[in-house]
Motif scaffolding. Structure first.
Motif, PDB file in Angstrom:
ATOM      1  N   LYS A 115       0.833  -1.202   0.000  1.00 21.50           N
ATOM      2  CA  LYS A 115       0.000   0.000   0.000  1.00 21.50           C
ATOM      3  C   LYS A 115       0.871   1.255   0.000  1.00 21.50           C
ATOM      4  CE  LYS A 115      -3.663  -2.384   2.440  1.00 21.50           C
ATOM      5  NZ  LYS A 115      -4.343  -2.566   3.706  1.00 21.50           N
ATOM      6  N   HIS A 116       0.281   2.380  -0.430  1.00 19.86           N
ATOM      7  CA  HIS A 116       1.031   3.633  -0.548  1.00 19.86           C
ATOM      8  C   HIS A 116       1.703   4.041   0.757  1.00 19.86           C
ATOM      9  CE1 HIS A 116      -1.678   4.421  -4.128  1.00 19.86           C
ATOM     10  NE2 HIS A 116      -0.475   4.420  -4.623  1.00 19.86           N
ATOM     11  N   ARG A 117       1.080   3.757   1.879  1.00 28.77           N
ATOM     12  CA  ARG A 117       1.615   4.207   3.163  1.00 28.77           C
ATOM     13  C   ARG A 117       2.712   3.300   3.716  1.00 28.77           C
ATOM     14  NH1 ARG A 117      -3.750   2.303   4.738  1.00 28.77           N
ATOM     15  NH2 ARG A 117      -3.494   0.266   5.697  1.00 28.77           N
ATOM     16  N   ASP A 118       2.901   2.119   3.129  1.00 32.48           N
ATOM     17  CA  ASP A 118       3.857   1.143   3.656  1.00 32.48           C
ATOM     18  C   ASP A 118       5.300   1.515   3.304  1.00 32.48           C
ATOM     19  OD1 ASP A 118       1.838  -0.448   4.750  1.00 32.48           O
ATOM     20  OD2 ASP A 118       1.576  -1.559   2.880  1.00 32.48           O
ATOM     21  N   LYS A 119       6.201   1.244   4.244  1.00 35.61           N
ATOM     22  CA  LYS A 119       7.617   1.546   4.039  1.00 35.61           C
ATOM     23  C   LYS A 119       8.199   0.741   2.883  1.00 35.61           C
ATOM     24  CE  LYS A 119      11.976   1.926   6.620  1.00 35.61           C
ATOM     25  NZ  LYS A 119      12.686   2.157   5.415  1.00 35.61           N
ATOM     26  N   ASP A 120       7.813  -0.540   2.777  1.00 34.38           N
ATOM     27  CA  ASP A 120       8.298  -1.373   1.674  1.00 34.38           C
ATOM     28  C   ASP A 120       7.974  -0.740   0.324  1.00 34.38           C
ATOM     29  OD1 ASP A 120       9.320  -3.341   3.339  1.00 34.38           O
ATOM     30  OD2 ASP A 120       7.491  -4.560   3.286  1.00 34.38           O
ATOM     31  N   PHE A 121       6.749  -0.234   0.193  1.00 38.47           N
ATOM     32  CA  PHE A 121       6.322   0.376  -1.062  1.00 38.47           C
ATOM     33  C   PHE A 121       7.138   1.629  -1.355  1.00 38.47           C
ATOM     34  CE2 PHE A 121       3.767   3.393  -3.464  1.00 38.47           C
ATOM     35  CZ  PHE A 121       3.473   2.650  -4.587  1.00 38.47           C
ATOM     36  N   LYS A 122       7.277   2.497  -0.365  1.00 38.39           N
ATOM     37  CA  LYS A 122       8.014   3.747  -0.567  1.00 38.39           C
ATOM     38  C   LYS A 122       9.475   3.487  -0.924  1.00 38.39           C
ATOM     39  CE  LYS A 122       5.081   6.454   2.512  1.00 38.39           C
ATOM     40  NZ  LYS A 122       4.972   7.111   3.813  1.00 38.39           N
ATOM     41  N   ASP A 123      10.085   2.505  -0.242  1.00 38.56           N
ATOM     42  CA  ASP A 123      11.487   2.184  -0.515  1.00 38.56           C
ATOM     43  C   ASP A 123      11.675   1.638  -1.925  1.00 38.56           C
ATOM     44  OD1 ASP A 123      12.084   2.995   2.048  1.00 38.56           O
ATOM     45  OD2 ASP A 123      12.268   0.956   2.860  1.00 38.56           O
ATOM     46  N   LEU A 124      10.824   0.687  -2.327  1.00 35.15           N
ATOM     47  CA  LEU A 124      10.942   0.095  -3.660  1.00 35.15           C
ATOM     48  C   LEU A 124      10.666   1.130  -4.748  1.00 35.15           C
ATOM     49  CD1 LEU A 124      11.467  -2.430  -5.336  1.00 35.15           C
ATOM     50  CD2 LEU A 124       9.045  -3.005  -5.126  1.00 35.15           C
ATOM     51  N   LEU A 125       9.695   1.990  -4.518  1.00 39.73           N
ATOM     52  CA  LEU A 125       9.365   3.020  -5.502  1.00 39.73           C
ATOM     53  C   LEU A 125      10.549   3.967  -5.722  1.00 39.73           C
ATOM     54  CD1 LEU A 125       7.004   3.995  -7.282  1.00 39.73           C
ATOM     55  CD2 LEU A 125       6.401   5.562  -5.454  1.00 39.73           C
ATOM     56  N   SER A 126      11.236   4.337  -4.647  1.00 34.01           N
ATOM     57  CA  SER A 126      12.388   5.225  -4.803  1.00 34.01           C
ATOM     58  C   SER A 126      13.568   4.488  -5.448  1.00 34.01           C
ATOM     59  CB  SER A 126      12.797   5.834  -3.468  1.00 34.01           C
ATOM     60  OG  SER A 126      13.259   4.843  -2.600  1.00 34.01           O
ATOM     61  N   GLY A 186      12.707   4.366  -9.198  1.00 33.03           N
ATOM     62  CA  GLY A 186      12.464   5.678  -9.787  1.00 33.03           C
ATOM     63  C   GLY A 186      11.081   5.855 -10.375  1.00 33.03           C
ATOM     64  N   GLY A 187      10.098   5.249  -9.754  1.00 34.15           N
ATOM     65  CA  GLY A 187       8.719   5.392 -10.220  1.00 34.15           C
ATOM     66  C   GLY A 187       8.091   6.667  -9.698  1.00 34.15           C
ATOM     67  N   ALA A 188       6.972   7.044 -10.301  1.00 36.73           N
ATOM     68  CA  ALA A 188       6.271   8.267  -9.906  1.00 36.73           C
ATOM     69  C   ALA A 188       5.398   8.007  -8.695  1.00 36.73           C
ATOM     70  CB  ALA A 188       5.412   8.774 -11.061  1.00 36.73           C
ATOM     71  N   ARG A 189       5.468   8.876  -7.709  1.00 39.96           N
ATOM     72  CA  ARG A 189       4.555   8.784  -6.560  1.00 39.96           C
ATOM     73  C   ARG A 189       3.153   9.186  -6.993  1.00 39.96           C
ATOM     74  NH1 ARG A 189       2.572   6.994  -2.294  1.00 39.96           N
ATOM     75  NH2 ARG A 189       2.680   8.040  -0.305  1.00 39.96           N
ATOM     76  N   TYR A 190       3.062  10.232  -7.819  1.00 35.65           N
ATOM     77  CA  TYR A 190       1.790  10.704  -8.366  1.00 35.65           C
ATOM     78  C   TYR A 190       1.968  10.886  -9.864  1.00 35.65           C
ATOM     79  CZ  TYR A 190       1.232  11.985  -3.478  1.00 35.65           C
ATOM     80  OH  TYR A 190       1.175  11.954  -2.110  1.00 35.65           O
ATOM     81  N   CYS A 191       0.889  10.716 -10.601  1.00 33.95           N
ATOM     82  CA  CYS A 191       0.958  10.960 -12.042  1.00 33.95           C
ATOM     83  C   CYS A 191       0.703  12.442 -12.299  1.00 33.95           C
ATOM     84  CB  CYS A 191      -0.033  10.092 -12.793  1.00 33.95           C
ATOM     85  SG  CYS A 191      -1.753  10.456 -12.460  1.00 33.95           S
ATOM     86  N   LYS A 192       1.096  12.883 -13.481  1.00 32.76           N
ATOM     87  CA  LYS A 192       0.870  14.282 -13.854  1.00 32.76           C
ATOM     88  C   LYS A 192      -0.618  14.530 -14.047  1.00 32.76           C
ATOM     89  CE  LYS A 192       5.335  15.018 -16.004  1.00 32.76           C
ATOM     90  NZ  LYS A 192       6.043  15.284 -17.264  1.00 32.76           N
TER      91      LYS A 192
END
Length: 155
Positions: free
Chosen positions: A82-93, A96-102
């Motif tokens: 989920k967006h709030r999970d640390k695993d998600f935030k770490d993997l996304l960074s 280099g994926g977008a947190r939000y779309c344009k």
């Protein structure tokens, strides 16, 4: 871009950035309006908003795919997807994926109708997006009866 090309790009991004295969279906969903894409928990499929690709090109599309693949791979591994999970935030960074779309600013998400309501006693005007049953409501200032005076429709 076709569904087959999208499927190929998603599988390619999955292998190159996540070192894991994408084994489900990726497709465009033109009904998506406020989001760049979504990951479906029950089927493990990914849906992408085609308007994002049309407006911003392949780079933004790949960024959205990375975001959805983060949900996909973490959910498959039974980790925090989920967006709030640390695993998600770490993997996304990491990828280099977008947190939000344009934002697709040319499309208005809010209602295009405007209702102007007036109090018959004190003449205060209210502007609302949604229609009201005027017999159930009274003026907030004086308690008087309300009446519809104008309904605008923006085009």
């Amino acid at each position: 871009m076709t569904q087959e090309e999208l499927q190929f790009i998603v599988e390619e991004v999955s292998l190159s950035y996540f070192k894991r295969p994408f084994l489900h279906e990726a497709r465009f969903n033109p009904r998506l309006r406020t989001t760049g894409g979504r990951y479906l928990l029950h089927t493990h499929d990914i849906e992408i908003n085609p308007k994002q690709y049309e407006a911003f090109g392949k780079e933004e599309l790949i960024s959205i795919i990375k975001h959805e693949l983060c949900h996909y791979h973490l959910h498959i591994q039974k980790r925090g997807y989920k967006h709030r999970d640390k695993d998600f935030k770490d993997l996304l960074s990491q990828v280099g994926g977008a947190r939000y779309c344009k934002s697709l600013s040319n499309e208005r998400i809010s209602s295009k109708r405007r209702y102007t309501i007036e109090c018959t006693s004190c003449s205060i005007k209210y502007i609302r997006k949604r229609k009201l049953n005027l017999s159930r409501y009274a003026c907030g200032r004086c308690g008087g009866k309300l009446r519809m005076i104008k309904m605008d429709i923006d085009h």
